[in-house]
Design an enzyme around this catalytic site. Structure first.
Site, PDB file in Angstrom:
ATOM      1  N   TRP A  94     -44.460  -1.183  25.478  1.00 38.44           N
ATOM      2  CA  TRP A  94     -43.256  -1.735  24.856  1.00 38.44           C
ATOM      3  C   TRP A  94     -42.758  -0.822  23.724  1.00 38.44           C
ATOM      4  O   TRP A  94     -42.566  -1.242  22.583  1.00 38.44           O
ATOM      5  CB  TRP A  94     -43.518  -3.146  24.333  1.00 38.44           C
ATOM      6  CG  TRP A  94     -43.855  -4.163  25.377  1.00 38.44           C
ATOM      7  CD1 TRP A  94     -44.289  -3.922  26.672  1.00 38.44           C
ATOM      8  CD2 TRP A  94     -43.812  -5.583  25.237  1.00 38.44           C
ATOM      9  NE1 TRP A  94     -44.517  -5.098  27.330  1.00 38.44           N
ATOM     10  CE2 TRP A  94     -44.231  -6.146  26.480  1.00 38.44           C
ATOM     11  CE3 TRP A  94     -43.486  -6.434  24.195  1.00 38.44           C
ATOM     12  CZ2 TRP A  94     -44.314  -7.516  26.687  1.00 38.44           C
ATOM     13  CZ3 TRP A  94     -43.566  -7.807  24.406  1.00 38.44           C
ATOM     14  CH2 TRP A  94     -43.971  -8.343  25.637  1.00 38.44           C
ATOM     15  N   TYR A 118     -49.257  10.562  28.001  1.00 42.67           N
ATOM     16  CA  TYR A 118     -49.033   9.144  27.713  1.00 42.67           C
ATOM     17  C   TYR A 118     -48.863   8.352  29.008  1.00 42.67           C
ATOM     18  O   TYR A 118     -48.136   8.758  29.914  1.00 42.67           O
ATOM     19  CB  TYR A 118     -47.799   8.971  26.823  1.00 42.67           C
ATOM     20  CG  TYR A 118     -47.938   9.744  25.546  1.00 42.67           C
ATOM     21  CD1 TYR A 118     -48.664   9.220  24.480  1.00 42.67           C
ATOM     22  CD2 TYR A 118     -47.399  11.022  25.424  1.00 42.67           C
ATOM     23  CE1 TYR A 118     -48.840   9.954  23.316  1.00 42.67           C
ATOM     24  CE2 TYR A 118     -47.563  11.750  24.259  1.00 42.67           C
ATOM     25  CZ  TYR A 118     -48.296  11.217  23.212  1.00 42.67           C
ATOM     26  OH  TYR A 118     -48.484  11.955  22.072  1.00 42.67           O
ATOM     27  N   GLN A 146     -37.970   9.193  23.075  1.00 42.00           N
ATOM     28  CA  GLN A 146     -38.359   8.455  21.869  1.00 42.00           C
ATOM     29  C   GLN A 146     -39.640   9.023  21.262  1.00 42.00           C
ATOM     30  O   GLN A 146     -39.707   9.317  20.062  1.00 42.00           O
ATOM     31  CB  GLN A 146     -38.564   6.978  22.207  1.00 42.00           C
ATOM     32  CG  GLN A 146     -37.297   6.254  22.619  1.00 42.00           C
ATOM     33  CD  GLN A 146     -37.528   4.770  22.858  1.00 42.00           C
ATOM     34  OE1 GLN A 146     -36.930   3.914  22.216  1.00 42.00           O
ATOM     35  NE2 GLN A 146     -38.403   4.454  23.785  1.00 42.00           N
ATOM     36  N   VAL A 147     -40.671   9.182  22.088  1.00 42.08           N
ATOM     37  CA  VAL A 147     -41.950   9.687  21.592  1.00 42.08           C
ATOM     38  C   VAL A 147     -41.844  11.173  21.280  1.00 42.08           C
ATOM     39  O   VAL A 147     -42.360  11.649  20.265  1.00 42.08           O
ATOM     40  CB  VAL A 147     -43.074   9.406  22.604  1.00 42.08           C
ATOM     41  CG1 VAL A 147     -44.388  10.042  22.150  1.00 42.08           C
ATOM     42  CG2 VAL A 147     -43.261   7.897  22.787  1.00 42.08           C
ATOM     43  N   TYR A 164     -43.112   2.416  39.360  1.00 34.99           N
ATOM     44  CA  TYR A 164     -43.315   3.102  38.084  1.00 34.99           C
ATOM     45  C   TYR A 164     -44.787   3.086  37.680  1.00 34.99           C
ATOM     46  O   TYR A 164     -45.372   4.128  37.363  1.00 34.99           O
ATOM     47  CB  TYR A 164     -42.457   2.445  37.004  1.00 34.99           C
ATOM     48  CG  TYR A 164     -42.839   2.841  35.603  1.00 34.99           C
ATOM     49  CD1 TYR A 164     -42.572   4.116  35.111  1.00 34.99           C
ATOM     50  CD2 TYR A 164     -43.486   1.933  34.755  1.00 34.99           C
ATOM     51  CE1 TYR A 164     -42.934   4.486  33.818  1.00 34.99           C
ATOM     52  CE2 TYR A 164     -43.843   2.294  33.463  1.00 34.99           C
ATOM     53  CZ  TYR A 164     -43.574   3.569  33.005  1.00 34.99           C
ATOM     54  OH  TYR A 164     -43.943   3.926  31.731  1.00 34.99           O
TER      55      TYR A 164
END
Length: 298
Positions: free
Chosen positions: A149, A98, A11-12, A124
């Site tokens: 999120w 990140y 996604q990023v 995680y």
């Protein structure tokens, strides 16, 4: 400026590949070209590409599955970033990485600051904290953005999941005792682009950890209710109505990994460093909905 992006297909990573292109020569790899699960090969990639900035958007993000795959989570989220950090330091390159709100235990009553003590509740989160620590230990030029999120156009996030369920169910129970700020991959990429631009102009942010999240807060229940309400407002044919999104506690959905009840992140440090304001989470979600809602109607 030469930019090396890892995690291109996530996604990023997808948003980064688009938004960083105007800032220099971008080389982007997915897992097949640069696999964080094989840290031994990462230094060779850095040596070959000679980047000024490495942006690592790759990660192991299957929170529940990580409980049964701790070694793989450690490889991807800690050992791989550690190898990148060492390679970046040797080349005097910047590393942008990140991390996550899940490095905290969620017991603080207010938003977490960057220097608050970490205490992850699950594998995680522990693997992401280990990655942060390894990058710091390499003592190179680095920026770590903790976010929360994350959502983006596509099928593998909360927004898409809720819209999918809303087409077949007339009632949905959603957790209301976990609070955070939904944050789009595009917002993360936009802020990253600002940080890279400052590096390009020799005015970089001070190395270290920054919190990057949309403004405001909501629960998963509030988030789901907003998604359904906005879809209904736009005339999307859904079986589920906003009033039938029902709040429940986390205990109603036992899972292998524990989640923090408070995922709120203070972004004061980042906003001051870049001189920016961050959008409210509702406005930020609209960009994802603008893409997903037409697909839902089809």
């Amino acid at each position: 400026m030469r930019l090396l992006i890892l995690g291109r297909d996530g996604q990023v990573g997808t948003a980064l590949t688009q938004l960083l292109a105007p800032l220099g020569m971008v080389v982007a790899f997915g897992r097949e070209g640069a696999d964080l699960a094989h840290p031994e090969g990462l230094a060779k990639i850095v040596d070959r590409e000679r980047p000024d900035v490495i942006v690592n958007a790759g990660a192991y993000t299957a929170v529940d599955q990580a409980e049964s795959e701790p070694e793989l989570a450690q490889l991807v989220n800690a050992d791989g970033p550690a190898a990148l950090a060492r390679a970046a330091a040797e080349r005097d390159a910047w590393l942008i990485h990140y991390s996550t709100d899940y490095v905290f235990d969620g017991e603080k009553p207010g938003p977490y600051a960057e220097d608050d003590a970490t205490a992850p509740l699950n594998v995680y989160g522990a693997s992401k904290r280990a990655g942060e620590q390894a990058i710091g230990k390499a003592d190179g030029k680095h920026l770590i953005f903790r976010t929360s999120w994350v959502h983006a156009p596509g099928r593998s996030n909360f927004v898409a999941k809720i819209l999918g369920l809303a087409q077949s169910r007339d009632e949905l129970r959603v957790i209301d005792d976990q609070v955070g700020a939904p944050t789009s991959a595009r917002l993360i990429a936009e802020v990253t682009a600002r940080a890279v631009a400052k590096i390009a102009h020799d005015r970089p942010l001070a190395r270290g950890i920054y919190h990057l999240a949309a403004a405001g807060e909501t629960s998963w229940h509030g988030y789901a209710s907003y998604i359904i309400g906005e879809a209904v407002r736009r005339g999307v044919p859904l079986k589920l109505r906003p009033e039938r999104v029902l709040p429940v506690s986390s205990s109603a959905f036992p899972s292998p990994a524990r989640r923090p009840h408070n995922s709120r992140l203070s972004t004061h440090k980042l906003r001051s460093a870049l001189g920016i304001e961050l959008p409210d989470w509702q406005a930020d979600v609209l960009g994802t909905l603008d893409t997903l809602l037409p697909e839902t109607i089809r």
